[in-house]
Motif scaffolding. Structure first.
Motif, PDB file in Angstrom:
ATOM      1  N   VAL A  85      33.097  35.019  38.366  1.00 60.57           N
ATOM      2  CA  VAL A  85      33.653  34.168  39.414  1.00 60.57           C
ATOM      3  C   VAL A  85      33.385  32.695  39.107  1.00 60.57           C
ATOM      4  O   VAL A  85      34.275  31.850  39.224  1.00 60.57           O
ATOM      5  CB  VAL A  85      33.074  34.552  40.789  1.00 60.57           C
ATOM      6  N   GLN A  86      32.185  32.384  38.692  1.00 61.87           N
ATOM      7  CA  GLN A  86      31.865  30.991  38.381  1.00 61.87           C
ATOM      8  C   GLN A  86      32.762  30.447  37.273  1.00 61.87           C
ATOM      9  O   GLN A  86      33.214  29.298  37.333  1.00 61.87           O
ATOM     10  CB  GLN A  86      30.402  30.845  37.966  1.00 61.87           C
ATOM     11  N   ASN A  87      33.046  31.277  36.278  1.00 59.51           N
ATOM     12  CA  ASN A  87      33.835  30.830  35.136  1.00 59.51           C
ATOM     13  C   ASN A  87      35.341  30.929  35.365  1.00 59.51           C
ATOM     14  O   ASN A  87      36.130  30.572  34.489  1.00 59.51           O
ATOM     15  CB  ASN A  87      33.461  31.644  33.895  1.00 59.51           C
ATOM     16  N   GLY A  88      35.740  31.440  36.512  1.00 56.15           N
ATOM     17  CA  GLY A  88      37.163  31.499  36.832  1.00 56.15           C
ATOM     18  C   GLY A  88      37.898  32.676  36.243  1.00 56.15           C
ATOM     19  O   GLY A  88      39.125  32.742  36.337  1.00 56.15           O
ATOM     20  N   ASP A  91      38.826  35.090  40.741  1.00 60.10           N
ATOM     21  CA  ASP A  91      38.779  34.065  41.791  1.00 60.10           C
ATOM     22  C   ASP A  91      37.676  34.346  42.796  1.00 60.10           C
ATOM     23  O   ASP A  91      37.142  33.413  43.419  1.00 60.10           O
ATOM     24  CB  ASP A  91      40.119  34.006  42.534  1.00 60.10           C
ATOM     25  N   VAL A 143      29.756  28.131  42.559  1.00 64.23           N
ATOM     26  CA  VAL A 143      30.615  29.034  43.321  1.00 64.23           C
ATOM     27  C   VAL A 143      30.556  28.631  44.784  1.00 64.23           C
ATOM     28  O   VAL A 143      29.691  27.858  45.199  1.00 64.23           O
ATOM     29  CB  VAL A 143      30.184  30.519  43.180  1.00 64.23           C
ATOM     30  N   ASN A 248      35.353  31.358  43.387  1.00 64.59           N
ATOM     31  CA  ASN A 248      35.320  30.308  42.378  1.00 64.59           C
ATOM     32  C   ASN A 248      35.455  28.949  43.053  1.00 64.59           C
ATOM     33  O   ASN A 248      36.293  28.751  43.931  1.00 64.59           O
ATOM     34  CB  ASN A 248      36.460  30.534  41.385  1.00 64.59           C
ATOM     35  N   LYS A 251      38.874  27.238  42.794  1.00 61.20           N
ATOM     36  CA  LYS A 251      39.859  27.933  43.619  1.00 61.20           C
ATOM     37  C   LYS A 251      39.680  27.540  45.080  1.00 61.20           C
ATOM     38  O   LYS A 251      40.657  27.279  45.796  1.00 61.20           O
ATOM     39  CB  LYS A 251      39.717  29.438  43.451  1.00 61.20           C
TER      40      LYS A 251
END
Length: 344
Positions: A85-88, A91, A143, A248, A251
């Protein structure tokens, strides 16, 4: 009267433009944002249906269809989801803090033994404690935290050995998920054995592990029950697992302030209550079904309970002493306990 070909085409074009504009005005879904939610939990598990699925419905309703959560197959293993999630790569995702204990330390406070007999009071208190004490500590940098909670009290389940004394636990291989569960297993003299929840039935039924520390719900819903003959319920719980949903950061920042506000309204405390309702209901169902399946339940009391409490009393002191000065852990834990009482 007959229209010329040019006049007819001009009229049709104007009409098409008018209809197009009308459709765009009345169909906000055409400009909707889709949030890809990587979910490693089995799709039939209540976390998927009653927490993630229900939250997705609530987000869509709150944003009037402008934002949708699209639940997709997992893009990695459970511990990797915070980084995904942190790295995309995803999402949004569901995380269990104990799977990455080096990253999350404050979450271990609400996981401590004996705090509550249910998920609801502990989860409501947890979110309030997070807002008051933990939010500025930086554990979710990179995040956006949508919400967190704890499952119901974890108990001690074995394949066939009935636990009557602390010595009965000695050297048993007990499946744990890491974090506080691992510390508790070690304190009780057992041998912690890590395996994903989905593999717990296999390792216990084949004798690779002797048992598991888990909430009753999870023993049932992960279909471990047929491998479990004995259950020792510990008042207040041996631990409770801290869990949450993250998005993210980029996002989240791409959403309009209006949609962010709407999503916050169905997240945070509302999400804690949503998840806790599921856990408490499923714990009751799980116990009933396990008993039907032949699991023998008993409650730790008397000398056995006092011995368990004595062994686990070190965890509270350890968690407080491990602070780095960013958070007054003693004050946070006192506040958590006060809020648990207030929620009952």
């Amino acid at each position: 009267m007959t229209l010329s070909r040019r006049t007819l085409l001009t009229g049709l074009a104007a009409g098409a433009l008018a209809l197009s504009g009308l459709a765009a005005f009345h169909e906000p879904a055409s400009a909707q944002t889709v949030i890809r939610f990587s979910n490693w939990v089995p799709p039939t598990h209540p976390v998927s249906t009653d927490v993630i699925g229900k939250w997705a419905e609530n987000v869509k309703e709150a944003t009037e269809g402008r934002v949708e959560i699209e639940v997709i197959s997992p893009l990695g293993n459970p511990p990797s989801h915070i980084d995904l999630v942190q790295n995309g790569v995803a999402d949004a995702g569901f995380i269990v803090h104990g799977y990455t204990p080096d990253r999350f330390k404050l979450t271990e406070g609400p996981e401590l033994p004996f705090l509550a007999d249910d998920s609801r009071s502990a989860s409501i208190a947890y979110w309030k404690t997070y807002e008051k004490f933990f939010a500025d500590a930086g554990e979710y940098d990179g995040v956006e935290l949508m919400g967190l909670w704890v499952h119901g009290p974890a108990h001690f389940f074995t394949r066939d050995k009935e636990i009557n004394t602390l010595d009965d636990m000695s050297n048993l291989k007990i499946r744990v998920g890491g974090g506080m569960a691992k510390y508790v297993a070690e304190d009780l003299g057992t041998v912690p054995f890590f395996a994903p929840s989905s593999q717990s039935y296999e390792v216990i039924s084949k004798g690779v592990a002797d048992g598991i520390m888990f909430p009753t719900e999870s023993v049932y819903n992960f279909k471990i029950g047929p491998a479990i003959g004995q259950a020792l319920e510990v008042p207040g719980g041996l631990y409770r697992s801290s869990q949450g949903i993250v998005m993210n950061k980029a996002k989240w920042d791409s959403l309009s302030p209006e949609d962010q506000e709407a999503i916050r309204g169905v997240s945070g405390l509302a999400m804690a209550e949503l998840a806790a309702k599921m856990w408490d209901e499923q714990d009751a169902i799980g116990k009933e079904e396990l008993i039907k399946g032949g699991t023998n339940f008993k409650t730790a009391d008397g000398e056995l309970l006092e011995e368990i409490k004595a062994k686990l009393s070190v965890e509270e002191d350890k968690w407080i002493a491990a602070g780095d000065g960013k958070v007054d852990r003693k004050a946070a834990l006192d506040y958590l306990k006060e809020q648990i009482k207030a929620a009952n």
